[in-house]
Scaffold this active site. Structure first.
Site, PDB file in Angstrom:
ATOM      1  N   SER A 169       0.822  -1.219   0.000  1.00 50.39           N
ATOM      2  CA  SER A 169       0.000   0.000   0.000  1.00 50.39           C
ATOM      3  C   SER A 169       0.850   1.262   0.000  1.00 50.39           C
ATOM      4  O   SER A 169       2.017   1.243   0.364  1.00 50.39           O
ATOM      5  CB  SER A 169      -0.908   0.040   1.230  1.00 50.39           C
ATOM      6  OG  SER A 169      -1.657  -1.123   1.303  1.00 50.39           O
TER       7      SER A 169
HETATM    8  N1  SAH Z   1       1.099  -5.509   4.456  1.00 49.24           N
HETATM    9  C1  SAH Z   1       1.587  -5.945   3.173  1.00 49.24           C
HETATM   10  C2  SAH Z   1       0.547  -5.700   2.101  1.00 49.24           C
HETATM   11  C3  SAH Z   1       0.384  -6.900   1.237  1.00 49.24           C
HETATM   12  S1  SAH Z   1      -1.016  -6.871   0.193  1.00 49.24           S
HETATM   13  C4  SAH Z   1       2.929  -5.307   2.868  1.00 49.24           C
HETATM   14  O1  SAH Z   1       3.396  -4.440   3.622  1.00 49.24           O
HETATM   15  O2  SAH Z   1       3.536  -5.692   1.857  1.00 49.24           O
HETATM   16  C5  SAH Z   1      -2.130  -7.903   1.067  1.00 49.24           C
HETATM   17  C6  SAH Z   1      -1.719  -9.327   1.261  1.00 49.24           C
HETATM   18  O3  SAH Z   1      -2.820 -10.006   1.864  1.00 49.24           O
HETATM   19  C7  SAH Z   1      -1.396 -10.105  -0.002  1.00 49.24           C
HETATM   20  O4  SAH Z   1      -0.079 -10.537   0.065  1.00 49.24           O
HETATM   21  C8  SAH Z   1      -2.382 -11.267   0.021  1.00 49.24           C
HETATM   22  O5  SAH Z   1      -1.833 -12.484  -0.447  1.00 49.24           O
HETATM   23  C9  SAH Z   1      -2.710 -11.363   1.495  1.00 49.24           C
HETATM   24  N2  SAH Z   1      -3.937 -12.070   1.834  1.00 49.24           N
HETATM   25  C10 SAH Z   1      -5.147 -12.045   1.232  1.00 49.24           C
HETATM   26  N3  SAH Z   1      -6.002 -12.870   1.860  1.00 49.24           N
HETATM   27  C11 SAH Z   1      -5.318 -13.430   2.895  1.00 49.24           C
HETATM   28  C12 SAH Z   1      -5.629 -14.385   3.904  1.00 49.24           C
HETATM   29  N4  SAH Z   1      -6.850 -14.952   4.005  1.00 49.24           N
HETATM   30  N5  SAH Z   1      -4.675 -14.714   4.791  1.00 49.24           N
HETATM   31  C13 SAH Z   1      -3.438 -14.195   4.725  1.00 49.24           C
HETATM   32  N6  SAH Z   1      -3.068 -13.300   3.788  1.00 49.24           N
HETATM   33  C14 SAH Z   1      -3.989 -12.926   2.884  1.00 49.24           C
END
Ligand code: SAH
Length: 270
Positions: A112
């Site tokens: 993000s």
């Molecule tokens: N906080 C992260 C943002 C990653 S984007 C950073 O700093 O990079 C959001 C992430 O949520 C993705 O990698 C996606 O695979 C994950 N995601 C989606 N559904 C999920 C679930 N049920 N359990 C764990 N991760 C999940």
């Protein structure tokens, strides 16, 4: 070769129970429109980044800009100036690491915008939680991604449990955080929709993925006094807003804040 991580790691947790969707029985619904708003024109976006030796300066510019946009939380500002965002993105994107933009992290996912990350962290700290020496106690993050937000959480919370469902990203985050030598961040490859009952209750829960489902277990695993911050779509396929839930001794309080756009929350491990 990067060195293997030395912090606590757990892999492949199995659950036998599907998450339960919930219609939150809110005791209080407040609609706000209070995002971090630009107060001044950003500094020249074309300023050469001079990463490497100089990354602290570029990062500080990002933090100054966040402050101008209204971010006041000292702990979040300090964390954002400490954690090197450029270490979490692919080499080809390093020059954009300190711009206020979301960036691809592979596997169709994105990290993000700093502005949104900072806003969510400040919200997380703004709950009723008793802070211990300024820090939130135990935090659960759903969606580790590249590990950037987990690293920030590691600066503002005593203990962080971060769950990712995509193995390739979980491994990326292990590398990134392993090279930082963080000791208080536990990375888990699992379905975050099931939370992490083994370490519950959490003083804070933050999700980096959202849909119309808000798993009941997240609320169950929140400590009284704890706060949850997550993107949430009120209707299936609808647009997302930031949702803040406080668990109080007398019930659940819910606030729906500004519109956001996060990757979808999906079940299972990929
Ligand atoms: N906080 C992260 C943002 C990653 S984007 C950073 O700093 O990079 C959001 C992430 O949520 C993705 O990698 C996606 O695979 C994950 N995601 C989606 N559904 C999920 C679930 N049920 N359990 C764990 N991760 C999940």
């Amino acid at each position: 070769m990067k060195k293997r991580p030395s912090f606590p790691i757990r892999l492949d947790r199995e659950h036998d129970k599907a998450p339960v969707d919930t219609l939150l029985s809110a005791t209080k619904v407040v609609k706000h429109n209070h995002p971090l708003q630009p107060k001044a024109k950003a500094s020249n976006p074309n300023t050469p980044l001079g990463l490497g030796l100089d990354s602290q300066k570029v990062r500080q510019k990002m933090v100054d800009k966040l402050e101008l946009q209204g971010l006041e939380d000292e702990w979040v500002l300090r964390a954002m100036s400490t954690i090197e965002r450029h270490r979490f993105v692919d080499t080809a994107l390093v020059n954009q690491a300190y711009e206020d933009t979301s960036l691809p992290i592979g596997f169709g996912q994105t990290i993000s915008k700093p502005n949104v990350v900072a806003r969510m962290l400040a919200l997380l700290r703004g709950g009723r939680n008793l802070l211990i020496n300024g820090k939130i106690g135990k935090v659960l993050e759903i969606g580790t991604g590249c590990g950037y937000q987990a690293a920030l959480l590691g600066e503002i919370a005593k203990e962080v449990y971060s769950i990712e469902r995509i193995k390739g990203l979980h491994e990326k985050a292990l590398e990134h955080l392993g090279s930082l030598g963080t000791q208080n961040i536990h990375l888990l490859l699992a379905d975050g929709m099931l939370g992490h009952p083994e370490a519950a209750p959490f003083n804070g829960i933050i999700s980096a993925a959202g849909g119309e489902t808000l798993p009941q277990v997240w609320i169950d695993q929140l400590a009284v006094g704890g706060r949850l911050v997550a993107p949430w779509a009120q209707i299936k396929g609808g647009s997302q807003s930031l949702l803040v839930i406080d668990k109080t001794p007398t019930g659940i309080e819910r606030q729906i804040l500004e519109p956001v756009h996060f990757v979808p929350l999906k079940s299972g491990i990929a």
